[in-house]
Structure formats: C-alpha cells, structure tokens
Design an enzyme around this catalytic site. Structure first.
Site, PDB file in Angstrom:
ATOM      1  N   HIS A 226       0.690  -1.176   0.072  1.00  0.00           N
ATOM      2  CA  HIS A 226      -0.084  -0.133  -0.432  1.00  0.00           C
ATOM      3  C   HIS A 226       0.943   1.306  -0.347  1.00  0.00           C
ATOM      4  CE1 HIS A 226      -4.492   2.202  -0.115  1.00  0.00           C
ATOM      5  NE2 HIS A 226      -3.118   2.520   1.238  1.00  0.00           N
ATOM      6  N   TYR A 230       1.447   5.287  -2.640  1.00  0.00           N
ATOM      7  CA  TYR A 230       1.981   6.284  -2.673  1.00  0.00           C
ATOM      8  C   TYR A 230       3.378   7.152  -2.711  1.00  0.00           C
ATOM      9  CZ  TYR A 230      -2.246   6.330   0.099  1.00  0.00           C
ATOM     10  OH  TYR A 230      -3.689   6.130   0.805  1.00  0.00           O
ATOM     11  N   HIS A 377      -9.966   0.166 -10.137  1.00  0.00           N
ATOM     12  CA  HIS A 377      -9.874   1.352  -9.513  1.00  0.00           C
ATOM     13  C   HIS A 377      -8.051   1.704  -9.316  1.00  0.00           C
ATOM     14  CE1 HIS A 377      -8.267   3.304  -5.634  1.00  0.00           C
ATOM     15  NE2 HIS A 377      -7.519   2.319  -5.531  1.00  0.00           N
ATOM     16  N   PHE A 378      -7.343   0.708  -9.290  1.00  0.00           N
ATOM     17  CA  PHE A 378      -5.982   1.624  -9.490  1.00  0.00           C
ATOM     18  C   PHE A 378      -5.540   1.652 -11.139  1.00  0.00           C
ATOM     19  CE2 PHE A 378      -5.500  -3.420  -8.802  1.00  0.00           C
ATOM     20  CZ  PHE A 378      -4.650  -3.482 -10.366  1.00  0.00           C
ATOM     21  N   HIS A 379      -6.701   1.205 -12.368  1.00  0.00           N
ATOM     22  CA  HIS A 379      -6.055   1.978 -13.781  1.00  0.00           C
ATOM     23  C   HIS A 379      -6.787   3.389 -13.595  1.00  0.00           C
ATOM     24  CE1 HIS A 379      -5.131  -1.682 -14.968  1.00  0.00           C
ATOM     25  NE2 HIS A 379      -4.903  -1.509 -15.649  1.00  0.00           N
ATOM     26  N   ARG A 442     -10.940 -10.422 -10.280  1.00  0.00           N
ATOM     27  CA  ARG A 442      -9.653  -9.648 -10.728  1.00  0.00           C
ATOM     28  C   ARG A 442      -8.706 -10.756 -10.894  1.00  0.00           C
ATOM     29  NH1 ARG A 442      -6.360  -7.098  -5.434  1.00  0.00           N
ATOM     30  NH2 ARG A 442      -4.842  -6.541  -7.363  1.00  0.00           N
ATOM     31  N   ARG A 443      -7.598 -10.769 -11.792  1.00  0.00           N
ATOM     32  CA  ARG A 443      -6.567 -12.049 -12.239  1.00  0.00           C
ATOM     33  C   ARG A 443      -7.115 -12.741 -12.422  1.00  0.00           C
ATOM     34  NH1 ARG A 443      -4.943 -10.580  -6.809  1.00  0.00           N
ATOM     35  NH2 ARG A 443      -3.063  -9.079  -6.473  1.00  0.00           N
TER      36      ARG A 443
END
Length: 552
Positions: A226, A230, A377-379, A442-443
C-alpha cells in the site's frame, strides 16, 4: 547554493536521469503490449500469428511487473535525480557513482526477472504473493531491483543533507525536500518485501526450506504494497505542487501546506496495509479496524492537495481576467500538454479516490474484494492520475535533459495522447467497475472461471475492456514516438525545467517540517503500534512452528 541560481540539471546528472527514463519508456511499450494481449485473451486463449500461444496469466504477470514496478520505479528515480540536481545543485562524483551502481543493479535485476516470466517460470500474477511460487532467479532479480533503487535514493539523501549543511537555517528547495520524503518512504516500505523475499520466498524457491507462512508473507507484502501506491503518487504531487503552477504562470499557493501533505503521507503510508487483508483469517478484527481507521487519514493530504491546486488555478485564472464563478477556468492553458495531461490525471483522482474509500471500508470491501473492481480502481489512480502526470513531466524533462525542445507539433500529439487516454481509460475502467460489482474476479481469465453462463454474462464487459485497452495502446504508441523524438530528433535548443516560486503572501515554512528525527520517531511508533501484535499473533499461530521454517 540557492534554488534561484540553479536553472538547469547538471549534464552528468542528466545522463543518469535519462538512463532511468529510457528504461521506463521501454517498460511502458512492452508492458502496454502485454496489457493489450491480456484484455484480448480474457475471453480465452489468444494465438499470435505464427502459432505462438500466450497464456493469460503470463501476460498478466508481464503487464503488472513492467508497468507497476519497472516503469514507475525507473521513471520516479530518474525524475527525482533530475529534480534534486535542478533545485539543490549538481550531485558530487561520489553521489553520482552510487546512483549509477544502483541503476545497473536495477537493469540486471529487471533482465533476470523478465527472463523467468518469459520462460513461464514466474507466472505469479503480480509479484511476491505466496502460495504462488516463482523461480529463484525471479526473486533474486526483483531483490536486485529493490537494492538498486535504494542506491539511487542514497545520492538524494546525501544531497539533501549536503544542502542543509551548506545553507544553515534556510528552508530546503521544495522539490529536493519532496524527493527526499518520497525516497525515505520507498526505502522504509520496501524493507517489508525485502524481509519476506530474503527470509522466506527466496529460500523456499531454492529448496532450502519446504514451506513458508503464507499469511506472514502476505502481511509483509501489504506493509510494502500500500505504501508503494504513495511512492507512485507522490512524484505526481511533486509536479502538481511545484511545477504545474509555473506552467500555468502562477505561484505555489503554500510551501508549508505542500510539505505538510508529504509528511502526512509519510506518516500514514505504513500502518494501513492490513486493509488489503480484511477477508483473510488469522488477523484479529481489532487490528483490521485500527488499520482501516488509519487508512482514512490519508484522505486529509489528498484534500489538502486538491484545495491547493485549484486555489492556484483560480488565482491565476483571475489574474488573466477570468470573471464570475468559473470564468477563471477558461483561462487555463488547455493547449499545453504539460498542463492538460496532469490536469486530466487530477480529475481522474476524484472517482479513483472515491473507489479507494470503498476498497478500504470494512463492510463495502466484502462486496468488491478480489473482484476486477479493484483493478478498475488502480487503473484510475496509478494508470491515469500518475501515468498522465508522468507523461506531462516527460514532455519538458526529456528535452531539458537532452538539449532539445518540445515543438508545437509534438505538443499537439501530446494533447491527442491525453484525449485518447481519457477515452480509453473511461471505457476500460468503467467496465471493470461495473462487472466487478457483478462478481467478476480480478486476475482471471473469464473463460476458465465459474460456469459458462456466468462467463457469458461477463464477456461483453471483457470486450469493452479490450476496446478501451486498444485505445490506450494507440496512445502508448504515440507517447513512444514523442519520447523518441524528444530524446533524439527534436530541434536542438533549451527547454525549461519549470519550478514555481512561492506566492508572496504565503506564511513562512515552520522549521519542524524539516525535523526528520522527530517525524522518523512518529513513523516508527505508528509502524510498531500497527504491526507488532498482528505479526506476533501470526507467528504464534503459525502451522510451521515457532521459527516459521522447516529446515533442510
């Protein structure tokens, strides 16, 4: 040496920065191709002309590693080396040599890990996630990438302290300060995955031990994983706070606010990883609740950044004659790719951040955990907010480092990249979010998951993802062309490395923001508080015994 007297990155430092950036954009092209293949094979196995078969999980691993680790790490470290040289002065020969050793270690490690993935001996979905096991060369390669990155952080640390020693009592240059904080964050967070690899996964893959504690490896991974987000995000914030205001012709709204937001990210990047493990047994619910609570504190520096940036934009827009509530908005330099792409990234962070709140929420996470919602989300966050900002930085940084200029034609192509990226990612990410709410994992290759009826329900969304992914790959091709032009063929000249000045009315920066002994103690205390008891519980209940290992 004062910030105002330094206008350019030192030539020798420019070579080190560009070496990292070259690798980053090679990773972008290859990782983007793997991503395109991934969305194409999601509905089954995809055969390349010539009869070469590519497995879904293999290209997934290639895509995740090249874009999530290699592209980001190389670009960030190259950008930060350039930023430090630009604002704090040239690196010394010793500092630069340490950086070069780190760079070549990273290249060697990348080659080792990539070879194992291509040989299908390291198809582990992303990286260090037991019980999936990769070849030992893969783990050793990524360990070299991490160690090399530490060595590239060392000259940034040394330069910061050198500047402070040569300028007693003065506030350090903002970009140098930000690079220092992000490097400190990276070294601290990557210690977790280093421990996991060196003491569990690498001995396991070598056959020195027969089993590992899966929960412990995952906990150490998410202590790293995580904070890694950042590490990706803060260089984008560096550009937003200290560079974009100069591009729009404005000033930094508040130096203190910018530094404090970075300190808050440093504090709250670490004691939050367990919110990725809310569905895993073996971790007491109390500590899950504690880390979920701490996760929400990260919203504060994000809101601070949004306030600062839009305050800067409004002040500049009104200086240019903008009237009314939104008249200033029209005055922003929409025809400048160096501004437009980071601005699109800022906008994408609004739904991306909202999705992150869902991911970290104890109850809502139950619905979307391990679904492709998380991928969507992370895309939005990493693959749009961060990557588009990196593109905007590259459009001035590469010509500045290579002694060339961003021509109007290349700037126009950059505008097209931003538009294509916004369209492609909207299609792909939206479909991921929607089908994730329907339970799509996912995956996963949809054709091999669940029944035929369930897969058929998901396939239209997989097609939408393929359409969006194809548009994104076209944008990657254009970016690659721009980078090649800026590095080798654009007209010779001087491209400014823009660094904004602080607004005249801003308050003086408090000295405590640069007291890293104080902040370091708080970081250590938060890590100890959040992880000591969960790890003791994991070790106490480990099926492998008190040592966690079964020797030879």
């Amino acid at each position: 040496m004062q910030q105002a007297s330094i206008k350019n990155v030192a030539p020798k430092d420019a070579k080190l920065a560009m070496a990292n950036i070259y690798v980053a954009f090679i990773a972008l092209l290859l990782g983007g191709l793997a991503g395109l293949l991934q969305v194409l094979v999601r509905s089954g196995e995809f055969t390349i002309p010539g009869g070469i078969k590519i497995g879904y999980y293999q290209v997934l691993t290639v895509h995740g590693i090249l874009l999530g680790l290699i592209l980001t790490t190389f670009f960030i470290l190259g950008f930060q080396i350039a930023a430090v040289s630009r604002t704090a002065g040239p690196l010394t020969d010793k500092q630069r040599n340490i950086g070069w050793i780190g760079f070549w270690l990273m290249v060697l490690g990348t080659a080792m890990a990539s070879t194992m993935v291509l040989l299908n001996k390291a198809t582990v979905l992303y990286t260090f996630y037991a019980p999936l096991k990769a070849h030992w060369i893969f783990y050793l390669g990524l360990t070299l990438v991490v160690v090399g990155s530490w060595l590239l952080c060392v000259p940034q640390f040394m330069k910061y302290f050198q500047w402070k020693k040569e300028n007693p009592g003065q506030t350090s240059p903002l970009l140098t300060y930000m690079a220092f904080v992000n490097s400190l964050l990276w070294v601290t967070c990557s210690l977790g995955v280093a421990v996991s690899v060196l003491f569990q996964l690498l001995p396991w893959s070598l056959g020195l031990i027969t089993r590992v504690d899966v929960l412990l490896t995952r906990t150490l991974f998410w202590y790293f994983g995580h904070a890694l987000v950042y590490f990706w995000l803060l260089p984008a914030y560096m550009a937003w706070y200290a560079i974009v205001p100069k591009i729009v012709g404005g000033k930094i709204f508040s130096d203190s606010l910018a530094r404090f937001s970075f300190i808050l990210f440093l504090l709250f990047s670490f004691p939050v990883g367990i919110h990725h493990q809310l569905t895993e047994p073996g971790i007491d619910g109390f500590w899950k609740f504690v880390q979920v609570t701490l996760t929400f504190f990260v919203i504060i520096p994000s809101l601070m950044t949004a306030f600062s940036m839009f305050a800067t934009f409004e002040l500049r827009g009104r200086e240019l004659g903008g009237k009314g509530v939104l008249g200033w908005f029209k005055k922003l330099p929409w025809g400048d790719a160096r501004f437009l792409l980071p601005f699109i990234g800022m906008l994408a962070f609004i739904p991306g951040g909202a999705g992150g709140i869902v991911n970290a929420s104890y109850q809502m996470n139950q619905l979307i955990h391990n679904t492709i919602w998380v991928t969507g989300h992370f895309h939005l966050t990493v693959a749009t907010t961060v990557i588009l900002t990196f593109f905007g930085v590259a459009f001035f940084l590469i010509p500045h480092l290579t002694g060339r200029v961003l021509t109007p034609a290349l700037n126009k192509l950059g505008i097209y990249v931003g538009i294509l990226w916004a369209i492609g990612m909207s299609i792909m990410s939206l479909s991921m979010h929607v089908v994730g709410l329907m339970g799509a994992p996912r995956r996963s290759d949809y054709s091999t998951y669940g029944g035929a009826e369930q897969a058929a329900e998901w396939i239209p969304y997989a097609i939408a993802q393929a359409v969006g992914g194809t548009i994104l790959f076209v944008a990657i091709i254009i970016v690659t062309y721009i980078v090649i032009q800026l590095a080798f063929f654009a007209p010779k000249g001087h491209e400014e490395f823009p660094v904004a000045e602080v607004a005249p009315g801003a308050e003086k920066t408090p000295a405590i923001l640069e007291n890293f002994k104080f902040w370091g103690v708080i970081v250590a205390a938060l890590i100890i508080f959040a992880y000591t008891m969960p790890i003791i519980d994991i070790l106490r209940n480990s099926p492998l015994g008190s040592t966690g290992f079964t020797p030879w």
